[in-house]
Design an enzyme around this catalytic site. Structure first.
Site, PDB file in Angstrom:
ATOM      1  N   ASP A 188      22.631 -20.769  -3.121  1.00 44.39           N
ATOM      2  CA  ASP A 188      22.079 -20.347  -1.837  1.00 44.39           C
ATOM      3  C   ASP A 188      20.773 -19.616  -2.087  1.00 44.39           C
ATOM      4  OD1 ASP A 188      22.069 -19.950   1.015  1.00 44.39           O
ATOM      5  OD2 ASP A 188      22.581 -17.859   0.668  1.00 44.39           O
ATOM      6  N   SER A 189      19.942 -19.563  -1.065  1.00 45.01           N
ATOM      7  CA  SER A 189      18.688 -18.818  -1.185  1.00 45.01           C
ATOM      8  C   SER A 189      18.932 -17.322  -1.298  1.00 45.01           C
ATOM      9  CB  SER A 189      17.792 -19.111   0.020  1.00 45.01           C
ATOM     10  OG  SER A 189      18.443 -18.750   1.225  1.00 45.01           O
ATOM     11  N   CYS A 212      23.504 -23.708   1.588  1.00 37.75           N
ATOM     12  CA  CYS A 212      22.346 -23.159   2.282  1.00 37.75           C
ATOM     13  C   CYS A 212      21.864 -24.221   3.252  1.00 37.75           C
ATOM     14  CB  CYS A 212      21.253 -22.817   1.277  1.00 37.75           C
ATOM     15  SG  CYS A 212      19.679 -22.294   2.016  1.00 37.75           S
ATOM     16  N   GLU A 236      20.579  -9.515   5.146  1.00 33.77           N
ATOM     17  CA  GLU A 236      20.235  -9.271   3.743  1.00 33.77           C
ATOM     18  C   GLU A 236      19.999  -7.780   3.474  1.00 33.77           C
ATOM     19  OE1 GLU A 236      19.755 -11.250   1.006  1.00 33.77           O
ATOM     20  OE2 GLU A 236      20.084 -13.250   1.854  1.00 33.77           O
ATOM     21  N   CYS A 296      23.783 -21.378   9.598  1.00 38.00           N
ATOM     22  CA  CYS A 296      23.257 -20.597   8.479  1.00 38.00           C
ATOM     23  C   CYS A 296      24.438 -19.870   7.874  1.00 38.00           C
ATOM     24  CB  CYS A 296      22.191 -19.605   8.946  1.00 38.00           C
ATOM     25  SG  CYS A 296      21.610 -18.499   7.621  1.00 38.00           S
ATOM     26  N   HIS A 325      24.637 -17.219   6.352  1.00 36.53           N
ATOM     27  CA  HIS A 325      24.625 -15.768   6.541  1.00 36.53           C
ATOM     28  C   HIS A 325      25.344 -15.349   7.820  1.00 36.53           C
ATOM     29  CE1 HIS A 325      21.383 -16.026   3.606  1.00 36.53           C
ATOM     30  NE2 HIS A 325      21.327 -14.713   3.527  1.00 36.53           N
TER      31      HIS A 325
END
Length: 279
Positions: free
Chosen positions: A11-12, A74, A159, A193, A195
């Site tokens: 993942d990024s 991702c 993040e 996403c 996240h």
């Protein structure tokens, strides 16, 4: 006989750990390597070429660690880099390796969640602009109406550990309002996403009770289970010791470990790596 290797999960940043957690729950006996490119995250606002370059560098690093199979956990990388990797990079450089994404498995089943046939997609600007979900969903469910909304501030909030604080509610409400204003009768919203599951409770709180909110972790995990059943030649190349290793491209592994442990649901201890070292 070639040595056995782990499954790579990329993942990024740290969002892919929500998918990784589901994969481990369904396939606990395999060896895994997780790599978060936190040093260059977020990917969502970057160009196609940059995202392909970064993703391909990370995939090649995982190949060097012995991974015969890599999952792009991702959505942005799956939308902007996967096709080029599968169609150009792998045949030329690594024809014996495989890279899978998260968009197609999700598109294959998303139609099962809606009755109104109106679906909302919440994603990064890169994922939304790529149109990948609209194309894939139309392939499997041509009768569905797909509405998209970019949420560029959600990944930075998550993040930076702000996702569970009151300030996040403003941006959750803002983007949901913009999505729901696009059409009446949206009854299913896909969190496109990895996240976004950390905002799940806040998202549900700002939606009507009848709206389904779909996260991808279990969907991708179930798709991987099916893939390995259909491809025994790949399954036989995977190590099965139950080992997991975590890597990040930032120097501050303590910060990564803290947030990653929240995403993964158990303590994470990582190592810092330079994916271009030796290239």
């Amino acid at each position: 006989m070639a040595s056995l290797g782990p499954i790579g999960v990329f993942d990024s940043g740290i969002g892919g750990l929500t998918v990784f957690r589901s994969i481990v729950e369904q396939l606990p006996g395999y060896d895994y390597i997780y790599l978060g490119d936190n040093g260059r995250a977020p990917y969502g606002n970057r160009s196609f070429n940059t995202i392909h370059q970064y993703t391909w560098e990370c995939v090649q690093w995982m190949f060097k660690q012995g991974c015969p199979l890599v999952i792009l956990a991702c959505n942005t990388a799956s939308a902007k880099a996967l096709r080029t990797i599968q169609q150009q990079d792998l045949p030329l450089h690594h024809p014996d390796k495989r890279v899978l994404g998260v968009i197609r498995p999700t598109a294959e089943v998303i139609g099962n969640y809606t009755q109104s046939k109106n679906i909302g997609i919440l994603g990064t600007r890169g994922t939304v602009q790529s149109g990948s979900y609209q194309l894939e969903i139309e392939h499997f469910y041509p009768d569905l109406n797909v509405y998209q909304q970019a949420c560029p501030l959600w990944v930075p909030l998550i993040e930076n550990g702000e996702y569970n604080k009151p300030g996040a509610d403003h941006y959750v409400k803002q983007y949901l309002g913009e999505l729901m204003a696009q059409a009446n009768g949206i009854d299913t919203i896909l969190l496109a996403c990895t996240h976004y599951p950390l905002l799940y409770d806040k998202i549900k709180a700002h939606l009507p009770a009848n709206v389904n909110v779909v996260a991808q972790g279990d969907i991708v995990a179930e798709s991987l289970v099916d893939y390995l059943k259909r491809h025994p030649e790949m399954e036989q190349r995977l190590a099965k010791g139950g080992h997991r290793k975590f890597y990040t491209t930032i120097d501050d592994t303590a910060d990564f470990d803290h947030h990653a442990s929240q995403f993964f649901g158990e303590t994470v201890t990582s190592q810092s790596v330079d994916v271009n070292e030796g290239c």
